[in-house]
Motif scaffolding. Structure first.
Motif, PDB file in Angstrom:
ATOM      1  N   GLU A 121       0.827  -1.207   0.000  1.00  0.00           N
ATOM      2  CA  GLU A 121       0.000   0.000   0.000  1.00  0.00           C
ATOM      3  C   GLU A 121       0.860   1.256   0.000  1.00  0.00           C
ATOM      4  OE1 GLU A 121      -4.138  -0.428   2.016  1.00  0.00           O
ATOM      5  OE2 GLU A 121      -2.685  -1.371   3.357  1.00  0.00           O
ATOM      6  N   ASN A 122       1.978   1.229   0.702  1.00  0.00           N
ATOM      7  CA  ASN A 122       2.879   2.387   0.722  1.00  0.00           C
ATOM      8  C   ASN A 122       3.571   2.587  -0.620  1.00  0.00           C
ATOM      9  OD1 ASN A 122       2.302   2.923   3.418  1.00  0.00           O
ATOM     10  ND2 ASN A 122       3.978   1.623   4.166  1.00  0.00           N
ATOM     11  N   TYR A 127      -3.540   3.510  -5.874  1.00  0.00           N
ATOM     12  CA  TYR A 127      -4.167   2.334  -6.479  1.00  0.00           C
ATOM     13  C   TYR A 127      -5.694   2.450  -6.489  1.00  0.00           C
ATOM     14  CZ  TYR A 127      -5.728   0.618  -1.932  1.00  0.00           C
ATOM     15  OH  TYR A 127      -6.372   0.486  -0.732  1.00  0.00           O
ATOM     16  N   ILE A 128      -6.313   1.772  -7.427  1.00  0.00           N
ATOM     17  CA  ILE A 128      -7.775   1.669  -7.506  1.00  0.00           C
ATOM     18  C   ILE A 128      -8.130   0.238  -7.906  1.00  0.00           C
ATOM     19  CG2 ILE A 128      -9.846   2.342  -8.784  1.00  0.00           C
ATOM     20  CD1 ILE A 128      -8.770   5.130  -9.019  1.00  0.00           C
ATOM     21  N   SER A 145      -5.602  -1.190 -10.700  1.00  0.00           N
ATOM     22  CA  SER A 145      -4.755  -0.182 -11.330  1.00  0.00           C
ATOM     23  C   SER A 145      -3.818   0.393 -10.274  1.00  0.00           C
ATOM     24  CB  SER A 145      -5.606   0.937 -11.936  1.00  0.00           C
ATOM     25  OG  SER A 145      -6.536   0.427 -12.877  1.00  0.00           O
ATOM     26  N   THR A 146      -2.525   0.182 -10.466  1.00  0.00           N
ATOM     27  CA  THR A 146      -1.561   0.694  -9.491  1.00  0.00           C
ATOM     28  C   THR A 146      -1.229   2.162  -9.732  1.00  0.00           C
ATOM     29  OG1 THR A 146       0.272  -0.099 -10.862  1.00  0.00           O
ATOM     30  CG2 THR A 146      -0.534  -1.566  -9.125  1.00  0.00           C
ATOM     31  N   CYS A 147      -1.371   2.628 -10.964  1.00  0.00           N
ATOM     32  CA  CYS A 147      -1.109   4.039 -11.307  1.00  0.00           C
ATOM     33  C   CYS A 147      -2.245   4.546 -12.178  1.00  0.00           C
ATOM     34  CB  CYS A 147       0.222   4.189 -12.025  1.00  0.00           C
ATOM     35  SG  CYS A 147       1.644   3.649 -11.071  1.00  0.00           S
ATOM     36  N   TRP A 157      -6.298   8.915  -1.126  1.00  0.00           N
ATOM     37  CA  TRP A 157      -6.106   8.295   0.182  1.00  0.00           C
ATOM     38  C   TRP A 157      -7.243   7.308   0.387  1.00  0.00           C
ATOM     39  CZ3 TRP A 157      -9.517   9.046   4.433  1.00  0.00           C
ATOM     40  CH2 TRP A 157      -9.116   8.378   5.583  1.00  0.00           C
ATOM     41  N   HIS A 158      -6.920   6.121   0.846  1.00  0.00           N
ATOM     42  CA  HIS A 158      -7.906   5.048   1.011  1.00  0.00           C
ATOM     43  C   HIS A 158      -8.184   4.829   2.497  1.00  0.00           C
ATOM     44  CE1 HIS A 158      -7.588   3.758  -3.238  1.00  0.00           C
ATOM     45  NE2 HIS A 158      -6.373   4.241  -3.106  1.00  0.00           N
ATOM     46  N   PHE A 159      -9.440   5.018   2.875  1.00  0.00           N
ATOM     47  CA  PHE A 159      -9.835   4.746   4.248  1.00  0.00           C
ATOM     48  C   PHE A 159      -9.856   3.244   4.473  1.00  0.00           C
ATOM     49  CE2 PHE A 159     -13.062   3.849   7.477  1.00  0.00           C
ATOM     50  CZ  PHE A 159     -12.606   4.651   8.509  1.00  0.00           C
TER      51      PHE A 159
END
Length: 209
Positions: A121-122, A127-128, A145-147, A157-159
């Motif tokens: 994640e870092n 990512y999506i 999708s990483t980028c 930012w992903h909660f």
């Protein structure tokens, strides 16, 4: 099951991708979780696991049909916790598998998902994970999708919230306290809650050790 080592174009980082398929038979799923634990080498290696786990994390991920046994979901949650893997979230429909076309027999479940450790994640802050529309299969395809916005400075930012936290008696009170004491916009408040829950989880693990 498929295992890949992925090298970025820059050559600066390498990460591991595992295509996982959980056993369809309930009695065999314990072997799937044992295999997942065996694949857990080090939290320092960026690791993402994706595909059909054939299990859900909580009853909220199922609609219709018989209720899922709690011990089944608990075994799955514990396997992910032992491997230090967190749910990546998603865009699209909440379910990934559907059976039955009438209201009386329709069942929907989130059997497919992506999970990753903190190192992964870092590495990919933007990512999506998309739940795409299915056509012939009863499972919907997943697109990671990483980028997703390559070349654009916008950050996502992903909660992160783990379903297993709901089993802790102090979780609800902690969320209420963090939310009521946070200020700013809704994203600001969500960030404050997430950071506070991270600290709460660390303290919880310290008490257990």
């Amino acid at each position: 099951m498929l295992i890949f080592f992925v090298s970025e174009d820059s050559g600066s980082s390498q990460w591991r991708l595992t295509g996982f398929y959980g056993a369809p038979a309930i009695q065999d799923r314990v072997h799937s979780w044992r295999l997942l634990r065996q694949l857990h080498d080090s939290p320092l290696i960026p690791w993402c696991v994706i595909e059909d786990f054939n299990e859900i994390l909580s009853s909220h991920e199922k609609q219709g049909g018989l209720l899922r046994n709690e011990w089944q979901m608990r075994n799955f949650r514990e396997a992910l916790e032992d491997c230090e893997l967190f749910d990546l979230g998603y865009l699209g429909n909440w379910y990934t598998w559907e059976w039955g076309r009438t209201t009386a027999n329709n069942i929907r479940e989130r059997l497919d998902r992506g999970v990753a450790n903190s190192a992964w994640e870092n590495l990919f802050l933007n990512y999506i994970l998309d739940h795409l529309t299915n056509s012939f299969s009863d499972h919907c395809p997943l697109l990671l999708s990483t980028c997703p916005n390559f070349g654009q400075p916008q950050q996502y930012w992903h909660f992160r919230f783990e379903a297993s936290w709901l089993l802790e008696s102090s979780c609800e009170a902690e969320v209420e306290h963090l939310w009521s004491s946070s200020v700013g916009t809704i994203p600001d408040c969500l960030l404050a809650v997430n950071l506070g829950l991270d600290r709460w989880l660390v303290k919880l693990k310290e008490k257990r050790s």
